[in-house]
Design a protein around this motif. Structure first.
Motif, PDB file in Angstrom:
ATOM      1  N   ASN A   8       0.813  -1.220   0.000  1.00  0.00           N
ATOM      2  CA  ASN A   8       0.000   0.000   0.000  1.00  0.00           C
ATOM      3  C   ASN A   8       0.846   1.269   0.000  1.00  0.00           C
ATOM      4  O   ASN A   8       0.566   2.236   0.717  1.00  0.00           O
ATOM      5  N   GLY A   9       1.916   1.249  -0.800  1.00  0.00           N
ATOM      6  CA  GLY A   9       2.738   2.444  -0.958  1.00  0.00           C
ATOM      7  C   GLY A   9       3.883   2.580   0.020  1.00  0.00           C
ATOM      8  O   GLY A   9       4.645   3.558  -0.048  1.00  0.00           O
ATOM      9  N   TYR A  10       4.049   1.636   0.921  1.00  0.00           N
ATOM     10  CA  TYR A  10       5.130   1.684   1.899  1.00  0.00           C
ATOM     11  C   TYR A  10       6.219   0.673   1.535  1.00  0.00           C
ATOM     12  O   TYR A  10       5.921  -0.473   1.165  1.00  0.00           O
ATOM     13  N   ASN A  11       7.476   1.090   1.662  1.00  0.00           N
ATOM     14  CA  ASN A  11       8.625   0.183   1.566  1.00  0.00           C
ATOM     15  C   ASN A  11       8.982  -0.219   2.990  1.00  0.00           C
ATOM     16  O   ASN A  11       9.455   0.615   3.775  1.00  0.00           O
ATOM     17  N   ILE A  12       8.757  -1.466   3.335  1.00  0.00           N
ATOM     18  CA  ILE A  12       8.885  -1.908   4.725  1.00  0.00           C
ATOM     19  C   ILE A  12      10.036  -2.888   4.859  1.00  0.00           C
ATOM     20  O   ILE A  12      10.163  -3.829   4.062  1.00  0.00           O
ATOM     21  N   VAL A  13      10.857  -2.669   5.861  1.00  0.00           N
ATOM     22  CA  VAL A  13      11.982  -3.552   6.151  1.00  0.00           C
ATOM     23  C   VAL A  13      11.853  -4.010   7.601  1.00  0.00           C
ATOM     24  O   VAL A  13      11.847  -3.192   8.530  1.00  0.00           O
ATOM     25  N   LEU A  14      11.740  -5.312   7.801  1.00  0.00           N
ATOM     26  CA  LEU A  14      11.632  -5.901   9.133  1.00  0.00           C
ATOM     27  C   LEU A  14      12.926  -6.621   9.468  1.00  0.00           C
ATOM     28  O   LEU A  14      13.352  -7.520   8.742  1.00  0.00           O
ATOM     29  N   ASP A  15      13.556  -6.200  10.550  1.00  0.00           N
ATOM     30  CA  ASP A  15      14.696  -6.952  11.080  1.00  0.00           C
ATOM     31  C   ASP A  15      14.128  -8.014  12.011  1.00  0.00           C
ATOM     32  O   ASP A  15      13.639  -7.706  13.099  1.00  0.00           O
ATOM     33  N   VAL A  16      14.157  -9.259  11.572  1.00  0.00           N
ATOM     34  CA  VAL A  16      13.405 -10.324  12.231  1.00  0.00           C
ATOM     35  C   VAL A  16      13.840 -10.534  13.672  1.00  0.00           C
ATOM     36  O   VAL A  16      13.008 -10.654  14.582  1.00  0.00           O
ATOM     37  N   ASN A  17      15.126 -10.583  13.920  1.00  0.00           N
ATOM     38  CA  ASN A  17      15.603 -10.957  15.246  1.00  0.00           C
ATOM     39  C   ASN A  17      15.455  -9.852  16.286  1.00  0.00           C
ATOM     40  O   ASN A  17      15.218 -10.127  17.463  1.00  0.00           O
ATOM     41  N   SER A  18      15.597  -8.600  15.881  1.00  0.00           N
ATOM     42  CA  SER A  18      15.411  -7.499  16.839  1.00  0.00           C
ATOM     43  C   SER A  18      13.966  -7.023  16.891  1.00  0.00           C
ATOM     44  O   SER A  18      13.548  -6.397  17.870  1.00  0.00           O
ATOM     45  N   LYS A 313      -8.192   3.717   6.171  1.00  0.00           N
ATOM     46  CA  LYS A 313      -9.116   4.760   5.729  1.00  0.00           C
ATOM     47  C   LYS A 313     -10.177   5.027   6.797  1.00  0.00           C
ATOM     48  O   LYS A 313     -10.466   6.191   7.133  1.00  0.00           O
ATOM     49  N   ARG A 314     -10.761   3.952   7.325  1.00  0.00           N
ATOM     50  CA  ARG A 314     -11.820   4.133   8.317  1.00  0.00           C
ATOM     51  C   ARG A 314     -11.293   4.744   9.609  1.00  0.00           C
ATOM     52  O   ARG A 314     -12.013   5.501  10.271  1.00  0.00           O
ATOM     53  N   VAL A 438       0.752 -10.746   8.867  1.00  0.00           N
ATOM     54  CA  VAL A 438       1.807 -10.010   9.575  1.00  0.00           C
ATOM     55  C   VAL A 438       2.244  -8.802   8.753  1.00  0.00           C
ATOM     56  O   VAL A 438       2.411  -7.692   9.276  1.00  0.00           O
ATOM     57  N   GLU A 439       2.427  -9.004   7.453  1.00  0.00           N
ATOM     58  CA  GLU A 439       2.824  -7.889   6.594  1.00  0.00           C
ATOM     59  C   GLU A 439       1.791  -6.768   6.631  1.00  0.00           C
ATOM     60  O   GLU A 439       2.142  -5.583   6.728  1.00  0.00           O
ATOM     61  N   CYS A 440       0.521  -7.135   6.548  1.00  0.00           N
ATOM     62  CA  CYS A 440      -0.537  -6.117   6.571  1.00  0.00           C
ATOM     63  C   CYS A 440      -0.595  -5.415   7.922  1.00  0.00           C
ATOM     64  O   CYS A 440      -0.799  -4.193   7.994  1.00  0.00           O
ATOM     65  N   ALA A 446       2.458   1.353  10.351  1.00  0.00           N
ATOM     66  CA  ALA A 446       3.188   2.419   9.664  1.00  0.00           C
ATOM     67  C   ALA A 446       2.236   3.548   9.275  1.00  0.00           C
ATOM     68  O   ALA A 446       2.540   4.734   9.449  1.00  0.00           O
ATOM     69  N   ALA A 447       1.073   3.175   8.758  1.00  0.00           N
ATOM     70  CA  ALA A 447       0.088   4.188   8.351  1.00  0.00           C
ATOM     71  C   ALA A 447      -0.457   4.947   9.548  1.00  0.00           C
ATOM     72  O   ALA A 447      -0.663   6.161   9.489  1.00  0.00           O
ATOM     73  N   GLU A 448      -0.701   4.247  10.649  1.00  0.00           N
ATOM     74  CA  GLU A 448      -1.250   4.886  11.849  1.00  0.00           C
ATOM     75  C   GLU A 448      -0.266   5.909  12.424  1.00  0.00           C
ATOM     76  O   GLU A 448      -0.689   6.901  13.038  1.00  0.00           O
ATOM     77  N   ALA A 449       1.011   5.652  12.222  1.00  0.00           N
ATOM     78  CA  ALA A 449       2.018   6.598  12.730  1.00  0.00           C
ATOM     79  C   ALA A 449       1.924   7.945  12.033  1.00  0.00           C
ATOM     80  O   ALA A 449       2.416   8.961  12.545  1.00  0.00           O
ATOM     81  N   GLU A 450       1.293   7.965  10.870  1.00  0.00           N
ATOM     82  CA  GLU A 450       1.170   9.202  10.099  1.00  0.00           C
ATOM     83  C   GLU A 450      -0.157   9.907  10.356  1.00  0.00           C
ATOM     84  O   GLU A 450      -0.345  11.036   9.914  1.00  0.00           O
TER      85      GLU A 450
END
Length: 451
Positions: A8-18, A313-314, A438-440, A446-450
């Protein structure tokens, strides 16, 4: 391990172990993708046709700093801890009481065979339930908070025993310095004001079963005569949810091959006014016409993406609701032991039949290979307990390289057994859907932070 994806327009990087999550620009995203197997000079060479070289160097420096601070490409420090988890003394902290092996609905996907669990119809007596609570207290060690779920079949078919057992539990709390957290799962057919009033007083959480839109629910959750249940239960559920201030409950549905557009069912429940919603994939063999199949996955992935986008959106519009599978705690979350070993079935959590037999969880009830003992004589099959105790994300080869392992904790042991005959495996379709959820969930954060 690092997991990268776009949603949904975000480039997301998850560091799995941390557990660190980074929302990055296109340049940083591309640099991270090359990081582990490419030198600094090669990264610059490969990307300088697309990006400014000075900006590439700046991105490299930022990634180096994140790595130095333990926020990116961090080592796995959990595996060495798994020995401590498996060696911990086993205490029982939760029971699923099968108050009724009987039901007033005939749901097509019911693993309990209309409440019979491959056996006979029966209602739990007060004496058996009392012995179950005594067993829980006796086997809970120093743990103070205990959980008891009144389950079925349909537990309201035997509701006087539910009330009597809650009263007994409240008496025992004072004697043994324990605290019972009671929960109830119901199809709602018999819900009335008395049951709602009692539940609001005594039940920490209530699960209300409904599959979504009327046509979807009534096809999969009919009465035995074939009539639909939607019109009977919806007004009751709405009243019940409001009486609990839209808290400490959730409406829980199941989607199948027949409603792959399940996001519409989630949104339908939200439009009915429910704020706590869970709609989960059916688990069934391929021979069942309603089973989720591998070829269904692309459409289901798109449904989760669409649902996540609509939820963002909601929320912006002031019409937020919680979707159980998108609820994720990125800062605290479960303890390390829970992250590694999951729900505790067969060890900390057991199911009790109406006659007092003990099984690892409700999905194993009726399979005599997993009969562990009974509430009167205690746990006899400690080998079964030990097998479940050794079940964790490092005992499953498929989990070792999976980015979602610390969120799903290795998945459901019962699903693994039903599809592979081994609790140390994983249910592949379930894993694929879990990873998408999990991805969603991370994208929503990320969206809520904005907002």
């Amino acid at each position: 391990m690092v997991h990268q994806y776009k949603n949904n327009g975000y480039n997301i990087v998850l560091d799995v172990n941390s557990g660190a999550i980074h929302i990055v620009d296109d340049l940083t995203y591309d640099v991270i993708a090359l990081w582990e197997e490419t030198s600094r000079e090669e990264i610059i060479q490969r990307l300088n046709k697309t990006y400014d070289e000075a900006e590439i160097k700046e991105a490299i420096e930022e990634i180096e700093e994140l790595q130095k601070n333990g926020d990116l490409f961090t080592p796995d420090d959990y595996e060495e801890y798994i020995g401590d988890v498996t060696k911990r003394p086993t205490v029982v902290k939760a029971l699923c009481l099968h108050i009724a092996h009987d039901c007033n609905l005939a749901c097509r996907y019911c693993f309990a065979e209309e409440g019979e669990y491959h056996g006979r119809r029966a209602l739990m007596s007060y004496e058996v339930g009392k012995a179950a609570l005594d067993f829980l207290i006796a086997n809970s060690g120093n743990r103070r908070n205990l959980e008891v779920d009144f389950f079925g079949g349909e537990p309201t078919l035997n509701f006087q025993v539910v009330k009597d057992l809650v009263a007994y539990g409240r008496e025992q709390e004072k004697i043994h310095n324990k605290n019972f957290r009671f929960t109830l799962t119901t199809n709602g057919v018999l819900l009335n004001d008395d049951i709602m009033e009692f539940a609001n007083k005594e039940m920490d959480n209530v699960v209300l079963s409904i599959d979504g839109r009327k046509e979807v629910n009534d096809y999969m959750r009919p009465f035995r005569g074939g009539q639909g249940s939607y019109d009977v239960i919806v007004p009751k559920f709405q009243k019940f949810a409001d009486s609990r201030n839209q808290e400490r409950y959730y409406v829980r549905g199941t989607y199948t091959h027949h409603n792959l557009d399940f996001s519409k069912d989630v949104l339908h429940l939200a439009d009915l006014g429910f704020k706590q919603i869970s709609v989960e994939p059916v688990v069934a063999q391929e021979t069942d016409d309603y089973a989720i199949r591998e070829e269904d996955l692309p459409q289901l992935f798109a449904e989760y993406d669409a649902l996540a986008k609509e939820m963002v959106k909601r929320k912006k519009e002031g019409k937020a609701f919680n979707f159980f599978h998108f609820m994720i705690d990125l800062e605290g979350g479960p303890c390390v032991a829970k992250r590694l070993s999951g729900c505790g079935s067969g060890t900390e959590y057991l199911a009790v039949t109406p006659w007092g037999d003990l099984y690892p969880c409700h999905q194993f009830v009726g399979n005599e290979d997993f009969l562990m003992g009974n509430v009167f004589e205690g746990l006899k099959r400690t080998d079964i307990r030990d097998s479940f105790k050794s079940c964790n994300v490092y005992s499953k080869e498929k989990c070792r390289e999976c980015f979602a392992r610390f969120y799903c904790s290795g998945g459901c042991a019962a699903n693994s057994y039903n599809f592979h005959g081994d609790i140390h495996n994983t249910y592949d379709i379930g894993c694929a859907l879990q990873k998408k959820r999990v991805e969603c969930a991370i994208m929503i954060k990320a969206a809520e932070a904005e907002i």
